[in-house]
Structures are given as C-alpha cells and as structure tokens.
Design an enzyme around this catalytic site. Sequence first.
Site, mmCIF file in Angstrom:
data_model
loop_
_atom_site.group_PDB
_atom_site.id
_atom_site.type_symbol
_atom_site.label_atom_id
_atom_site.label_comp_id
_atom_site.label_asym_id
_atom_site.label_seq_id
_atom_site.Cartn_x
_atom_site.Cartn_y
_atom_site.Cartn_z
ATOM 1 N N PHE A 48 14.160 32.427 58.171
ATOM 2 C CA PHE A 48 12.995 32.793 57.362
ATOM 3 C C PHE A 48 13.407 32.898 55.904
ATOM 4 O O PHE A 48 14.394 33.562 55.576
ATOM 5 C CB PHE A 48 12.391 34.127 57.828
ATOM 6 C CG PHE A 48 11.129 34.471 57.086
ATOM 7 C CD1 PHE A 48 9.920 33.872 57.418
ATOM 8 C CD2 PHE A 48 11.148 35.374 56.027
ATOM 9 C CE1 PHE A 48 8.758 34.161 56.708
ATOM 10 C CE2 PHE A 48 9.991 35.676 55.323
ATOM 11 C CZ PHE A 48 8.797 35.069 55.666
ATOM 12 N N ASP A 51 20.820 33.254 51.910
ATOM 13 C CA ASP A 51 19.632 34.078 51.704
ATOM 14 C C ASP A 51 19.960 35.471 52.224
ATOM 15 O O ASP A 51 19.969 35.709 53.428
ATOM 16 C CB ASP A 51 18.442 33.453 52.454
ATOM 17 C CG ASP A 51 17.188 34.303 52.340
ATOM 18 O OD1 ASP A 51 17.286 35.465 51.906
ATOM 19 O OD2 ASP A 51 16.111 33.794 52.714
ATOM 20 N N LYS A 89 14.068 42.353 48.495
ATOM 21 C CA LYS A 89 13.820 43.521 49.355
ATOM 22 C C LYS A 89 14.553 44.781 48.869
ATOM 23 O O LYS A 89 14.079 45.425 47.940
ATOM 24 C CB LYS A 89 14.169 43.189 50.810
ATOM 25 C CG LYS A 89 13.172 42.188 51.420
ATOM 26 C CD LYS A 89 13.120 42.212 52.931
ATOM 27 C CE LYS A 89 11.911 41.454 53.441
ATOM 28 N NZ LYS A 89 12.203 40.150 54.019
HETATM 29 C C1 LIG Z 1 11.540 38.872 53.594
HETATM 30 C C2 LIG Z 1 12.425 37.701 53.448
HETATM 31 C C3 LIG Z 1 12.133 36.696 52.504
HETATM 32 C C4 LIG Z 1 10.867 36.695 51.688
HETATM 33 O O1 LIG Z 1 10.839 37.729 50.771
HETATM 34 P P1 LIG Z 1 9.431 38.074 50.041
HETATM 35 O O2 LIG Z 1 9.810 39.158 49.084
HETATM 36 O O3 LIG Z 1 8.486 38.491 51.107
HETATM 37 O O4 LIG Z 1 8.984 36.844 49.369
HETATM 38 C C5 LIG Z 1 13.033 35.662 52.352
HETATM 39 N N1 LIG Z 1 14.162 35.613 53.096
HETATM 40 C C6 LIG Z 1 14.475 36.557 54.003
HETATM 41 C C7 LIG Z 1 15.746 36.444 54.766
HETATM 42 C C8 LIG Z 1 13.608 37.618 54.225
HETATM 43 O O5 LIG Z 1 13.899 38.538 55.154
#
Ligand SMILES: *Cc1c(COP(=O)(O)O)cnc(C)c1O
Length: 402
Positions: free
Chosen positions: A136, A221, A250
């Site tokens: 994700f 990521d 986050k």
């Molecule tokens: C939550 C998340 C995102 C997206 O972040 P947003 O602030 O909602 O755009 C991207 N990568 C990972 C691994 C995430 O957990």
Amino acid sequence: MQVTRNTFNDVMVPNYAPAAMVPVRGEGSRVWDQENNEFIDFAGGIAVNVLGHCHPALTKALNEQGNKIWHLSNVFTNEPALRLAKKLTDNTFADKVYFANSGAEANEAALKLARRYALEKFGEDRSEIIAFKQGFHGRTFFTVTVGGQPAYSDGFGPKPGHIIHSEYGNLDMLAEMMSDKTCAVMMEPMQGEGGIIVPDPAFVKGVRELCDKHHALLIFDEVQSGMGRTGKLYEYMNLDVVPDILTTAKSLGGGFPVGAMLTTKEIAEHLKPGTHGSTYGGNPLACAVAEAVFDVVNNPDVLNGVLKKEAIFREHLNRINEKYNVFSEIRGKGMLLGCALNDEYKGRAKDFMVAANNHGLMCLVAGMNVVRFAPSLVIPDEDIVEGLARFEQGIADIVAEK
Ligand SMILES: *Cc1c(COP(=O)(O)O)cnc(C)c1O
C-alpha cells in the site's frame, strides 16, 4: 450546532464508514466520545498518533508556532522546515529532504523523482516501476496503481503505465521481472495495510542486491513503519539495508498532516527548480510539530521502551489466545502488531474490531483477517493491560456467539 454520527450520512461523501461513536477529546492513550464514554486507543489514528493525544511537547510546539507564523508557501523557506530537515538528514542515510503533506504525496514525489532520475541518467526505456502485491502506497492515482491491490485502483479509467507487481518475499520472481527497463523497486520494509507482514531480512537484502545489479533505485515506503514504531527511527535500520529513497509520514507529524521524502544528494539533483512542488509542503506549523515529535521519539528510552511494550502486548495476547484459540499468529514489530485470525474466524477481523469498540477499545484491521494495533510509542503499561482486558471481553463475546 448539534452534530452526530447520523450527520455523517447526510453531509459526507460515502467513501468511509466510520464507527458509531464520535470522539471529541483525547489525552495520552485515552479518548472520550460525545457521551463521555472512555476508550483506550490502540488505533493511534492509523499509526499516526505516535505520542498519543495532546502530548504536552506537541501542544507546546503547535501553540508557539501558531503565534509566530503559520504559512509562507515555498516562495520562502522557514526555520522549522530547515531544522526538521537538518535533524532528518543528520539521523538517517539521507542528505536531502522534500516535504509533502501526506504519505501518498511523499510517495508521489519519490516515484516522480525515480522516473526523472532514470530518464536523465539512462534514457527513455528505463521507466518500469516494480512493486509488491498487497503493498500500500497511498491513494493518488500513481501511488494507488503502484500499490498491490488492484481493487483500489480499478474503476477510475486508464491507469499510469509501466508498473508491475511481484510477490512480497519471493526473490526469484523479482529477479525474473527485473531488467534494464527497471527504473525502481518500491516496497514497504514491513507491509502494514497488507496484513502486518514482516519480511525475511534476507529477502530485503536480496532486493537491494538486485537493484544494485540492475542500476534500479530502491524506494522504501516507511510511512507506516517509520518514526520509532519498530524500535528504531526507521525500519531500514533494523534490516541493515539502506534504500536510495525513503518516504515517511503518519507518525512523523504525530497527528499533524506532514510527509517527507528523503534521498541522497546525487539523486536529489534530478529534481531541479520547477520539476515538482506543493503549496503546503514544508509548512512551518507542520514542521514545528514534526520537529517536536522527532525530538521526543529520537531518544533511546523511548525507542527501547517500544520493545518492552511489545513484550507486554505479546505476553497478554498469547495468554488470551491460549484461553480462546482465535489467532493463528501474533506478528509485527514494536508498536505495529497484527493478530492474524485462525481459520475458524477467517474474514472476521472487522467483527473483532467492533466487539472491542463495544468494550471501550479502539483498534484497527489490516485486511479481512488481521486485527491491527498501532498505539502510541509511549502508551502507559497500565493502558496496554487494561486495553487488552477490554479486547479479551470483545473476543469473549464473539466466541460465545458460536
Ligand atoms: C498510510 C500509508 C500511505 C498513505 O499515506 P496517506 O497519508 O494516507 O496518504 C502510504 N504508504 C503506507 C505504507 C501507508 O501505510
């Protein structure tokens, strides 16, 4: 004006289905709703509230900056952004920082940078992005297409191209896919939304080696795994594998929207003036709060505390599971844990989440089969024990239904 959960159905676009209660106030790892019911928070705003609610250091930073200057745009730089960038580069592999407002935006910047780097260095043919199934990376059209769940990117017309997916953990399959067309490999060093999947460290090392062999960039990521959640500032430090680009969001803002892309000097050169940008990215309010988060989290007591708290979670979860036999596995690291349901309860993670909520515990799911906890890194031990007692009551309800 009186608003309730029902107001949501009247005035909000129906892309979310929020819980029945409406939280109004939080302190540490406790939250109160409109009726003054109290909850323990293991959800942490989906792995965001890394220091709980209204942490004094963050409230102070917000108030102080709020009385100084809020916003400037990138026509001017600002002190909080410069200080935060200095701290991020001093404490990671990176030399350079680009600020964004969310995880998706940080990833969008990372992907655009990787494409631009490959284009300028190797020419037009090197445009393929390889990512992983169940991964994700956000909800912009580029990032959601790189994400490994086609259900999230289907139904919006033609997708950005030259994006393919391998299996997380399968190095042979990745080796097959990589070629001189590979621009970058993007991965979470621990999958979050995909079900709290901790990879074999040898797999991650192997990905790094394949990227080196094919001159492809490795993008980590760390939007969910980052900022202390796994007991190190970033998970790459636990794995001993250094990426070329890292994204963080986050927990970085502890609840204030902010994201960042970190990279090396050599790669950063390819985002020349005018190539990319954001009106709010690096906003002084966001960066002042993130700097305060950084100062509290980047401390051996807090980081080691994460592992001690993980041990408390695991001990109680194992005991609960001996009694009720609902989980096949407790997985994850630090304050990012997943309780994978066994075959008997397959597909019912949301039921467990709702049952826990009924007993005063906020938690999350990660897919249909995993109950996820992403609490504050400084959650008091008593709140862990009390929260898990409430979780156990929810589990007892579900087991009794049978
Ligand atoms: C939550 C998340 C995102 C997206 O972040 P947003 O602030 O909602 O755009 C991207 N990568 C990972 C691994 C995430 O957990």
